[in-house]
Design a protein around this motif. Structure first.
Motif, PDB file in Angstrom:
ATOM      1  N   VAL A   1       4.128 -12.395  -9.871  1.00  0.00           N
ATOM      2  CA  VAL A   1       2.815 -12.090  -9.294  1.00  0.00           C
ATOM      3  C   VAL A   1       1.798 -12.091 -10.423  1.00  0.00           C
ATOM      4  O   VAL A   1       2.123 -11.774 -11.571  1.00  0.00           O
ATOM      5  N   LEU A   2       0.563 -12.462 -10.067  1.00  0.00           N
ATOM      6  CA  LEU A   2      -0.476 -12.650 -11.079  1.00  0.00           C
ATOM      7  C   LEU A   2      -1.690 -11.756 -10.894  1.00  0.00           C
ATOM      8  O   LEU A   2      -2.610 -11.790 -11.697  1.00  0.00           O
ATOM      9  N   PHE A   3      -1.729 -11.003  -9.810  1.00  0.00           N
ATOM     10  CA  PHE A   3      -2.821 -10.027  -9.677  1.00  0.00           C
ATOM     11  C   PHE A   3      -2.391  -8.916  -8.728  1.00  0.00           C
ATOM     12  O   PHE A   3      -1.519  -9.118  -7.879  1.00  0.00           O
ATOM     13  N   GLN A   4      -3.018  -7.751  -8.913  1.00  0.00           N
ATOM     14  CA  GLN A   4      -2.697  -6.629  -8.037  1.00  0.00           C
ATOM     15  C   GLN A   4      -3.191  -6.934  -6.627  1.00  0.00           C
ATOM     16  O   GLN A   4      -4.326  -7.343  -6.444  1.00  0.00           O
ATOM     17  N   GLY A   5      -2.324  -6.719  -5.662  1.00  0.00           N
ATOM     18  CA  GLY A   5      -2.693  -7.014  -4.280  1.00  0.00           C
ATOM     19  C   GLY A   5      -2.217  -8.380  -3.828  1.00  0.00           C
ATOM     20  O   GLY A   5      -2.424  -8.769  -2.677  1.00  0.00           O
ATOM     21  N   GLN A   6      -1.581  -9.140  -4.730  1.00  0.00           N
ATOM     22  CA  GLN A   6      -1.107 -10.475  -4.352  1.00  0.00           C
ATOM     23  C   GLN A   6      -0.061 -10.385  -3.245  1.00  0.00           C
ATOM     24  O   GLN A   6       0.759  -9.463  -3.203  1.00  0.00           O
ATOM     25  N   GLU A   7      -0.088 -11.375  -2.362  1.00  0.00           N
ATOM     26  CA  GLU A   7       0.811 -11.423  -1.228  1.00  0.00           C
ATOM     27  C   GLU A   7       2.233 -11.735  -1.702  1.00  0.00           C
ATOM     28  O   GLU A   7       2.451 -12.733  -2.397  1.00  0.00           O
ATOM     29  N   VAL A   8       3.184 -10.876  -1.322  1.00  0.00           N
ATOM     30  CA  VAL A   8       4.572 -11.024  -1.782  1.00  0.00           C
ATOM     31  C   VAL A   8       5.501 -11.397  -0.623  1.00  0.00           C
ATOM     32  O   VAL A   8       6.362 -12.258  -0.750  1.00  0.00           O
ATOM     33  N   ALA A   9       5.341 -10.753   0.501  1.00  0.00           N
ATOM     34  CA  ALA A   9       6.171 -11.062   1.678  1.00  0.00           C
ATOM     35  C   ALA A   9       5.334 -10.811   2.923  1.00  0.00           C
ATOM     36  O   ALA A   9       4.384 -10.024   2.890  1.00  0.00           O
ATOM     37  N   PHE A  10       5.669 -11.486   4.011  1.00  0.00           N
ATOM     38  CA  PHE A  10       4.909 -11.360   5.262  1.00  0.00           C
ATOM     39  C   PHE A  10       5.833 -10.824   6.341  1.00  0.00           C
ATOM     40  O   PHE A  10       6.818 -11.468   6.701  1.00  0.00           O
ATOM     41  N   VAL A  11       5.516  -9.629   6.814  1.00  0.00           N
ATOM     42  CA  VAL A  11       6.345  -8.972   7.826  1.00  0.00           C
ATOM     43  C   VAL A  11       5.762  -9.255   9.207  1.00  0.00           C
ATOM     44  O   VAL A  11       4.561  -9.126   9.409  1.00  0.00           O
ATOM     45  N   VAL A  12       6.618  -9.661  10.126  1.00  0.00           N
ATOM     46  CA  VAL A  12       6.173  -9.954  11.488  1.00  0.00           C
ATOM     47  C   VAL A  12       6.857  -8.972  12.437  1.00  0.00           C
ATOM     48  O   VAL A  12       8.083  -8.802  12.382  1.00  0.00           O
ATOM     49  N   ALA A  13       6.054  -8.316  13.279  1.00  0.00           N
ATOM     50  CA  ALA A  13       6.613  -7.289  14.163  1.00  0.00           C
ATOM     51  C   ALA A  13       5.894  -7.298  15.499  1.00  0.00           C
ATOM     52  O   ALA A  13       4.879  -7.965  15.667  1.00  0.00           O
ATOM     53  N   THR A  14       6.428  -6.527  16.409  1.00  0.00           N
ATOM     54  CA  THR A  14       5.890  -6.531  17.775  1.00  0.00           C
ATOM     55  C   THR A  14       4.547  -5.826  17.879  1.00  0.00           C
ATOM     56  O   THR A  14       3.791  -6.066  18.806  1.00  0.00           O
ATOM     57  N   ASP A  15       4.272  -4.895  16.936  1.00  0.00           N
ATOM     58  CA  ASP A  15       2.969  -4.231  16.957  1.00  0.00           C
ATOM     59  C   ASP A  15       2.609  -3.830  15.528  1.00  0.00           C
ATOM     60  O   ASP A  15       3.433  -3.872  14.619  1.00  0.00           O
ATOM     61  N   ARG A  16       1.369  -3.391  15.398  1.00  0.00           N
ATOM     62  CA  ARG A  16       0.862  -3.065  14.061  1.00  0.00           C
ATOM     63  C   ARG A  16       1.630  -1.929  13.400  1.00  0.00           C
ATOM     64  O   ARG A  16       1.777  -1.904  12.187  1.00  0.00           O
ATOM     65  N   TYR A  17       2.035  -0.954  14.191  1.00  0.00           N
ATOM     66  CA  TYR A  17       2.687   0.222  13.619  1.00  0.00           C
ATOM     67  C   TYR A  17       4.067  -0.141  13.083  1.00  0.00           C
ATOM     68  O   TYR A  17       4.433   0.218  11.972  1.00  0.00           O
ATOM     69  N   ALA A  18       4.797  -0.888  13.881  1.00  0.00           N
ATOM     70  CA  ALA A  18       6.119  -1.339  13.417  1.00  0.00           C
ATOM     71  C   ALA A  18       5.954  -2.218  12.183  1.00  0.00           C
ATOM     72  O   ALA A  18       6.742  -2.155  11.235  1.00  0.00           O
ATOM     73  N   CYS A  19       4.905  -3.016  12.197  1.00  0.00           N
ATOM     74  CA  CYS A  19       4.667  -3.925  11.077  1.00  0.00           C
ATOM     75  C   CYS A  19       4.421  -3.126   9.793  1.00  0.00           C
ATOM     76  O   CYS A  19       4.966  -3.434   8.739  1.00  0.00           O
ATOM     77  N   ALA A  20       3.596  -2.074   9.902  1.00  0.00           N
ATOM     78  CA  ALA A  20       3.307  -1.255   8.725  1.00  0.00           C
ATOM     79  C   ALA A  20       4.567  -0.566   8.221  1.00  0.00           C
ATOM     80  O   ALA A  20       4.795  -0.455   7.009  1.00  0.00           O
ATOM     81  N   ASP A  21       5.401  -0.101   9.148  1.00  0.00           N
ATOM     82  CA  ASP A  21       6.676   0.508   8.735  1.00  0.00           C
ATOM     83  C   ASP A  21       7.563  -0.531   8.054  1.00  0.00           C
ATOM     84  O   ASP A  21       8.257  -0.237   7.080  1.00  0.00           O
ATOM     85  N   GLY A  22       7.542  -1.752   8.568  1.00  0.00           N
ATOM     86  CA  GLY A  22       8.332  -2.821   7.966  1.00  0.00           C
ATOM     87  C   GLY A  22       7.856  -3.144   6.558  1.00  0.00           C
ATOM     88  O   GLY A  22       8.666  -3.315   5.626  1.00  0.00           O
TER      89      GLY A  22
END
Lengths: 285, 805
Positions: free
Chosen positions: B108-129
């Motif tokens: 990674v080359l900067f703070q906040g860089q995208e590392v992985a993309f979590v896909v879930a059924t809703d926003r809350y599950a996604c945040a937990d993921g």
């Protein structure tokens, strides 16, 4: 900005709320206005399984002025602190300071209890409580006890309150007739103080007979500067006395660098705020 | 439609055409919360995606463990670079010819860089993921200073072949991106050496961020049955997104539909292509379901396109009488981890070479070195046309510094160096052809409006009072005369990734005399639905209230390059006027037929064609429209439609004169803007009220930038300003009163003479505020200090000048 899952409780008595805290221990926290705790949960810096909302607890509402004694329920909002004429007649400094907290939308929700109990050194009201020499009523499983505001704050977010206790009321004696001022420098609306000073003074003729001075966001707790007050008593509040008060205050504060600026700047602004607050308070005494 | 009793003035007023302060038609829905933004798009079965982001500014990624995340109820997938690699989508091209990781590929080359993309059924599950994904980081040394980057042995971009050229020519160091030059350096140096006076200064324009109210986001929906991909998003350039998406994904362009719904501010932040778009599309293809991705505020501030971060080393020379003889500028440009600027391809420093400003400077040179650091990528125009605000800030500071060097009044120094009205069209030393201007008139009007002489007298008295201990406040008078360059741009030299920067308008007149027009641009708050209808009203005689303006749906709107760089009015506005004229040309033939006269025997009058010399004989546009559809007219096709694609012959050059009067408390660093006067000349004025709104908004952003707004990093590359607590966004409380004014110098090459105005107040406002701060301290020896002028920096200036006793 999405919190982890939690259970939401809405008790309607202090005892029921205390009971929930006792039942769930560290897993539970009370929420009043929510402006500190909810963001921490959303940032996932605070994890709770149980959120105990106090808004239905009637015992914790309301402003009572009984003779010399002022009692504020912990759920009194900052908006109420501003609009209460009864309060303004006994402690006008609370209105002056509350008008400098955040913005109107926040003040409709933010409570005095949350502001003083959270232990955030950036909050304005803990400093006022030092100047007012307030007492905090804490309710816990063992019953109720009273703690001096001046002994309540131990470190940032660390207070004399036990995990299972709720700060339910605030009491202080009327300061009607004392000169008062709350001077706060901030970067913008909604910001914490770069430095702020709360001053209450009483005069006997041209001589200052009593002075209470507290500083906000200049240490990891609010600072009650006994030395600064003492430097004013017995003087007319002239330039030399103000300078002595500032010197004494400087010995008591311990600001930290942050985005508002380095320590040297904060110390300078602290002096300017205190000087302005003393002069403003004297003009009202 | 019989309106014979209506007077001509009433007919003109009824049109609400150009020059009318027509109320914004968009506001009814915006002020009632009835807008339709990307996050309002809700589709059956829609999933949510969100990123695991790097807490480190520079680190190796030794492993990503998704096991726990996949156990979170509702989590369906976690994408990493390894999943995207077989599709060739783990990296993507940037608009600047560089490439950028979509998801962390080894480091990674900067703070906040995208590392992985979590896909879930809703926003809350996604945040937990997101929380449950475990990433094994190994931290690396961090470089946040571009000068250090150019000296360091540390290689930030290991993916780039050592010694190989970049997109803009040779790279002289492994952390170097490009050197871009314009002008005659040898002649400039000679002018500097032979001049009587030379002023030299480092002018830093700090890193900041457009921070639109609505963050970036999208909804990708792949219909596997018909093979069509629909993409809703916060796109300032939806057609470009469609083309880029097609090129990246291999999906045929006709199978991609991009829709920009209502957009809550862009300011350049929504021009670029972000990993969130790519990941949402991939996730929709993989899952067969619509996938929504919406940034939160911290994501937006920390990871999407920043603006500025230019270190501008300037030298300006003059005769002792103040006539400027030369200008030299070298910029060290911090582009962050990837070069993701959104400039026209041939201009890696945008239009920075407008930095000779409003002045007749005989010889000049600019060189810009782009540099990689461990900061977020971007470098977009934040309400300015491609680095024009940097250029304006640079020259307006250098003028002030030169005035100090010459011991001259800065207003007078400007006046004697302005390009004169008779010199237009004027070719600058750096190659631009300024189309028109009348700087002296604007300047005199501005100085008179604020009583400049009176202000200087008050200031002199204030300095005396300060020295005598009577006050602790100083008075600053901030002057700016800026020249913008907007309306990109001529296809011969303006393209983005090969896509020419024309724009377009398509009009359909309905049989009963109302109309719909579609454009290749997209409003993000500019009020296009209001103002473009006004252009058409004046051109076609159909009242603006009867014209619907539609933008942002690539299936229906004609191709265009979108809205940024104040290009909509100069380019799409021109297309609109010309399409309107095509309508009128056909209407003329129809009118002549209906009136049984020759085409040349009718003339246009507001909303109708009239037989010359016989004003009682006419056909209104409404009558003509009905006939065009319903009457057989020999030699004329049925219908009344037109399309225009406009390739501008030149840029446009709006200008303005701003004066800021500021009180400064030397003890606390607090400031108060006592007066702000803004004179703008944007050529022909389409809607004065919308212009005033644009100026108020742009000035408020300029206030923010100059006085407190910044994206700041600590030495470890941690972003210190990732929330609105620390990133300054002015509220009504901090916003001063503005006085607006104007002169009107139409563009000679634009069909209606309009030049664009959205960005002028940002471009001119920043130097006006900053110059006010500097000017307050001029009497005490200040030459240059760095923005943003927050309390502690102003206090530091006062402290260093010995003003604290």
């Amino acid at each position: 900005m999405i919190p982890a899952a939690f259970d939401y409780h809405r008790p309607d008595t202090i005892d029921a709320a205390v009971g929930l805290l006792a039942e769930h221990g560290e897993e539970a926290r009370v929420v009043a206005g929510g402006h500190s705790l909810i963001p921490m949960m959303k940032l996932r810096m605070a994890y709770l399984s149980h959120l105990v909302d106090l808004r239905d607890v009637q015992e914790m509402q309301g402003i009572t002025v009984d003779g010399d004694t002022v009692t504020l329920g912990a759920m009194v909002t900052q908006h109420e602190l501003i609009t209460s004429d009864a309060l303004a007649s006994v402690a006008p400094i609370l209105r002056e300071a509350s008008l400098q907290i955040a913005d109107p939308q926040v003040r409709y929700m933010g409570t005095i209890g949350g502001n003083v109990a959270n232990g955030d050194p950036g909050n304005d009201i803990p400093g006022l409580m030092q100047a007012l020499d307030a007492k905090f009523v804490l309710a816990g499983p063992e019953g109720r006890r009273t703690v001096d505001a001046r002994g309540f704050y131990e470190a940032a977010y660390m207070t004399a309150r036990e995990d299972e206790e709720i700060l339910t009321h605030i009491r202080f004696r009327s300061v009607a007739g004392m000169g008062y001022a709350y001077e706060k420098q901030k970067r913008k609306i909604g910001d914490y103080a770069t430095a702020a000073a709360a001053v209450l003074v009483a005069k006997d003729g041209d001589t200052i007979s009593e002075a209470r001075i507290a500083m906000t966001n200049l240490s990891d707790t609010p600072i009650f500067s006994e030395g600064a007050g003492a430097a004013l008593v017995g003087t007319s509040g002239d330039g030399a006395a103000v300078a002595a008060a500032i010197a004494a205050m400087q010995a008591d504060i311990d600001p930290a660098e942050d985005n508002r600026g380095p320590v040297e700047f904060k110390r300078h602004v602290a002096g300017v705020m205190l000087s302005r607050a003393i002069n403003s308070a004297l003009s009202r005494a | 439609m019989k309106d014979e009793v209506t007077s001509r003035d009433e007919r003109v007023a009824n049109l609400k055409g150009m020059g009318a302060s027509r109320k914004r038609v968009e506001d009814a829905r915006f002020t009632q919360g009835k807008g339709n933004y990307v996050d309002d798009v809700k589709l059956p079965g829609m999933l949510f995606g969100d990123f695991v982001r790097s807490p480190y500014a520079h680190a190796r990624v030794n492993g990503i463990n998704i096991e726990e995340a996949m156990k979170v109820p509702g989590v369906l997938a976690v994408l990493t670079a390894k999943d995207l690699e077989p599709l060739g989508l783990h990296w993507m091209p940037t608009l600047a010819g560089d490439k950028q990781m979509v998801l962390a590929d080894g480091k990674v080359l900067f703070q906040g860089q995208e590392v992985a993309f979590v896909v879930a059924t809703d926003r809350y599950a996604c945040a937990d993921g997101v929380e449950a994904v475990e990433v094994d980081y190994e931290d690396l040394p961090v470089i946040v200073d571009p000068f250090e980057a150019m000296q360091s042995d540390l290689v930030l971009r290991e993916d780039l072949e050592a010694g190989a050229d970049g997109a803009h020519g040779p790279r002289k160091h492994h952390n170097h991106i490009f050197l871009w030059e314009e002008g005659d350096e040898a002649a400039t140096n000679q002018a500097l050496e032979s001049s009587e006076v030379v002023a030299e200064e480092m002018v830093y324009y700090h890193r900041t961020h457009p921070c639109p109210l609505e963050t970036c986001g999208c909804v990708a929906s792949m219909d596997k049955v018909n093979g069509k991909l629909t993409l809703w998003g916060t796109f300032q350039a939806p057609h470009v997104v469609r083309t880029v998406a097609s090129l990246l994904s291999g999906i045929d362009e006709h199978n991609i539909r991009v829709i920009s719904p209502d957009i809550g501010g862009g300011f350049g932040n929504k021009v670029g292509v972000y990993p969130g778009y790519v990941c949402s599309i991939v996730a929709s293809i993989v899952t067969g379901k619509p996938v929504k991705w919406i940034e939160d505020r911290m994501d937006n501030l920390m990871a999407t396109a920043f603006a500025r971060d230019y270190w501008m080393k300037g030298k300006i020379s003059a005769t002792k009488d103040g006539k400027i003889t030369g200008l030299h500028c070298h910029v060290t440009a911090d582009h962050g981890a990837f070069d993701a600027c959104a400039d026209p391809t041939k201009f890696p420093a945008g239009f920075f070479h407008i930095c000779t400003g409003s002045y007749d400077i005989p010889v000049a040179y600019v060189g810009v070195d782009g540099v990689y650091t461990n900061k977020a990528p971007g470098g977009v125009a934040y309400r300015c046309s491609f680095r024009v605000t940097e250029a304006a800030y640079f020259i307006e500071r250098m003028i002030e510094v030169l005035a100090i060097e010459l011991n001259m009044d800065a207003a007078e120094l400007r006046r004697i160096n302005f390009i004169k009205q008779e010199q237009f069209p004027y070719t600058s030393a750096l190659g631009w052809e300024y189309d028109s201007g009348d700087y002296h008139t604007a300047w005199d009007k501005a100085l008179e409006a604020v009583d400049y002489a009176g202000l200087r007298a008050e200031q002199a008295q204030r300095v005396e009072d300060f020295k005598a201990g009577k006050t602790r406040k100083l008075l600053g008078i901030g002057l700016t005369h800026f020249t913008e360059i907007v309306g990109a741009g001529p296809v011969k030299n303006c393209d983005i990734l090969g896509m020419g920067m024309f724009d377009s308008c398509e009009i359909r007149i309905h049989p009963t005399g109302s109309a719909i027009a579609r454009l290749g641009t997209i409003s993000q708050g500019q009020g296009h639905a209001t103002t473009f209808a006004q252009i058409l009203a004046s051109e076609t005689g159909i009242p603006a209230d009867k014209i619907t303006i539609e933008e942002g749906d690539t299936d229906t709107a004609p191709y265009g390059l979108g809205t940024y760089g104040s290009r909509s009015t100069p380019v799409a506005g021109a297309a609109t006027a010309l399409a309107g004229r095509k309508i009128r040309a056909k209407a003329q033939m129809i009118a002549a037929y209906l009136l049984e006269v020759h085409d040349d025997d009718v003339e246009w009058d507001v909303d109708r064609f009239v037989v010359k010399g016989a004003p009682e004989r006419f056909k209104t546009m409404a009558e003509i429209a009905f006939a065009s559809y319903n009457q057989a007219i020999p030699g004329v096709e049925p219908g009344l439609e037109a399309v225009s694609y406009y390739d501008p012959p030149n840029m446009t050059y709006p200008f303005g004169a701003y004066v800021c009067v500021m009180e400064i408390d030397v003890d606390t660093g607090e400031h108060e803007v006592r007066q702000f006067y803004a004179l703008d000349d944007c050529g022909t004025r389409i809607n004065p009220m919308v212009i005033e709104g644009q100026v108020h908004g742009g000035l408020t952003e300029a206030l923010a930038i100059a006085m407190g707004q910044e994206i700041a990093y600590d030495d470890m590359g941690n972003c210190k300003t990732g929330t609105l607590m620390d990133f300054f966004m002015p509220t009504a409380w901090e916003t001063p009163h503005y006085t607006t004014d104007h002169t009107e110098t139409p563009s000679p090459h634009h069909p209606i003479g309009a030049k664009g105005v959205g960005e002028s107040p940002n471009v001119g406002g920043v130097p006006a505020f900053s110059n006010a701060v500097h000017d307050a301290f001029r009497a005490f020896g200040l030459r240059q200090s760095h923005m943003p002028h927050d309390h502690w920096r102003i206090w530091k200036t006062a402290n260093q000048l010995g003003l604290h006793g």
